[in-house]
Motif scaffolding. Structure first.
Motif, PDB file in Angstrom:
ATOM      1  N   LEU A  89       0.895  -1.427  -0.325  1.00  0.00           N
ATOM      2  CA  LEU A  89      -0.039  -0.081   0.001  1.00  0.00           C
ATOM      3  C   LEU A  89       0.876   1.312   0.019  1.00  0.00           C
ATOM      4  O   LEU A  89       0.428   2.205  -0.663  1.00  0.00           O
ATOM      5  CB  LEU A  89      -0.856   0.048   1.125  1.00  0.00           C
ATOM      6  CG  LEU A  89      -2.158  -0.958   1.427  1.00  0.00           C
ATOM      7  CD1 LEU A  89      -2.583  -0.764   2.564  1.00  0.00           C
ATOM      8  CD2 LEU A  89      -2.873  -0.757   0.154  1.00  0.00           C
ATOM      9  N   PHE A  92       2.540   1.945  -3.284  1.00  0.00           N
ATOM     10  CA  PHE A  92       1.547   2.904  -4.297  1.00  0.00           C
ATOM     11  C   PHE A  92       1.701   4.289  -4.096  1.00  0.00           C
ATOM     12  O   PHE A  92       1.754   5.246  -4.946  1.00  0.00           O
ATOM     13  CB  PHE A  92       0.055   2.157  -4.185  1.00  0.00           C
ATOM     14  CG  PHE A  92      -0.833   3.318  -4.721  1.00  0.00           C
ATOM     15  CD1 PHE A  92      -1.201   3.208  -6.052  1.00  0.00           C
ATOM     16  CD2 PHE A  92      -1.371   4.321  -3.982  1.00  0.00           C
ATOM     17  CE1 PHE A  92      -2.140   4.183  -6.588  1.00  0.00           C
ATOM     18  CE2 PHE A  92      -2.082   5.146  -4.522  1.00  0.00           C
ATOM     19  CZ  PHE A  92      -2.561   5.150  -5.733  1.00  0.00           C
ATOM     20  N   LEU A 130      -6.481  -1.639  -3.238  1.00  0.00           N
ATOM     21  CA  LEU A 130      -6.380  -0.379  -4.233  1.00  0.00           C
ATOM     22  C   LEU A 130      -7.171  -0.261  -5.112  1.00  0.00           C
ATOM     23  O   LEU A 130      -7.996   0.556  -5.650  1.00  0.00           O
ATOM     24  CB  LEU A 130      -5.011  -0.334  -4.677  1.00  0.00           C
ATOM     25  CG  LEU A 130      -3.780  -0.129  -3.760  1.00  0.00           C
ATOM     26  CD1 LEU A 130      -2.282  -0.399  -4.417  1.00  0.00           C
ATOM     27  CD2 LEU A 130      -3.755   1.482  -3.293  1.00  0.00           C
ATOM     28  N   ARG A 135      -8.052   3.528  -6.542  1.00  0.00           N
ATOM     29  CA  ARG A 135      -6.778   4.227  -6.751  1.00  0.00           C
ATOM     30  C   ARG A 135      -6.036   3.591  -8.005  1.00  0.00           C
ATOM     31  O   ARG A 135      -5.284   4.099  -8.419  1.00  0.00           O
ATOM     32  CB  ARG A 135      -6.059   3.976  -5.177  1.00  0.00           C
ATOM     33  CG  ARG A 135      -6.445   4.984  -4.455  1.00  0.00           C
ATOM     34  CD  ARG A 135      -5.778   4.915  -3.040  1.00  0.00           C
ATOM     35  NE  ARG A 135      -6.146   3.469  -2.196  1.00  0.00           N
ATOM     36  CZ  ARG A 135      -5.807   3.144  -1.168  1.00  0.00           C
ATOM     37  NH1 ARG A 135      -4.608   3.996  -0.609  1.00  0.00           N
ATOM     38  NH2 ARG A 135      -6.040   2.322  -0.411  1.00  0.00           N
TER      39      ARG A 135
END
Length: 296
Positions: A89, A92, A130, A135
């Protein structure tokens, strides 16, 4: 995209240009200029990776291009050092920040990590989060062999949209292509014109000088590189050639005005030598390949 410049529909409905531009080994201080050239040429898919250390240059080029965000398909990859749920995460966030985007079009796991496949599973679970949060628009993997895909799918809730693998006429990986097709995964070729065959020393000859490819190119007034890219596109793969030379960038994009016939496609298929140029995916370990990915 128009019929002249084809795209592919991923298994979640997202459309991705079939032909893209890669920046592997492109020096960070040259990346922005090179990607600007590619975008000016007509490329609309740009592939990078956290481990390439040039995501910022890709983002700068897109920002300067004058193109709307929706006009450029941005693809990047998380390196094994950032596997695990929370780490992925955060990976990202690092990549999105360097790219200067809020949403990444396609996010991949760069390699399987066979000795710590638990971390691979957790990193992929982060990709699923995500995706659910919007996202990223699509998620996938890179360099996954059939057993890696099978192992991942034992716990994954989302089938990867893309598997980016080494594919060129000297190493066509038919078993991996078949496994991808069985799962409904688009195969994306890195080193699609066999550039790796000219500098890794794994082949006695390069794809660029192979007599069959040269002859097919001469029949169409095209280079061996253009023939190889056409081979990928006609067989339903995505391809991401790379170059830092403007004339080669343009040449690699000029592949939409000719067609290979069945015999020519078969002749190219027959060139497979089964010799990998890149690292063996089963041998990837944190000890040998781990590297810290900078925050900025």
């Amino acid at each position: 995209m128009s019929n002249s410049f084809p795209d592919l529909t991923l298994n979640n409905g997202v459309r991705m240009p079939a032909l893209g531009f890669g920046v592997f080994q492109t020096p960070p201080d040259q990346t922005a200029e090179v990607v600007q050239t590619a975008l000016s040429t007509g490329y609309r898919l740009i592939d990078t990776a956290a481990a390439y250390l040039n995501e910022r240059g890709v983002g700068d080029a897109i920002a300067r291009s004058g193109l709307g965000r929706s006009e450029v398909f941005v693809e990047t990859k998380i390196w094994i050092s950032d596997y695990g749920y929370d780490a992925a995460l955060h990976a990202f966030d690092k990549s999105a920040g360097k790219l200067g985007v809020e949403q990444i079009d396609l996010l991949l796991l760069h390699q399987p990590l066979p000795a710590r496949f638990d971390l691979t599973r957790e990193a992929y679970r982060a990709l699923e989060t995500l995706l659910a949060d919007g996202r990223v628009r699509a998620i996938g993997v890179s360099n996954f062999m059939p057993q890696h895909l099978k192992d991942l799918m034992e716990t994954a809730s989302v089938v990867p949209a893309v598997n980016q693998i080494e594919v060129h006429p000297f190493f066509s990986q038919p078993q991996v292509l078949a496994a991808d097709a069985e799962y409904g995964i688009v195969s994306q070729a890195w080193s699609p014109i066999g550039g790796i065959t000219s500098y890794r020393g794994t082949h006695a000859t390069s794809t660029f000088t192979d007599p069959a490819l040269v002859a097919i190119g001469q029949a169409h007034g095209k280079t061996p590189a253009q023939v190889m890219l056409r081979w990928h596109l006609q067989q339903g793969r995505s391809a991401i050639p790379k170059s830092t030379r403007p004339e080669r960038i343009a040449e690699n994009f000029d592949v939409f005005d000719f067609q290979l016939d069945t015999a020519e496609l078969a002749a190219i298929d027959a060139l497979d030598r089964g010799v990998r140029g890149g690292p063996e995916p089963e041998a990837i370990t944190l000890e040998a390949f781990g590297r810290e990915i900078p925050e900025a």
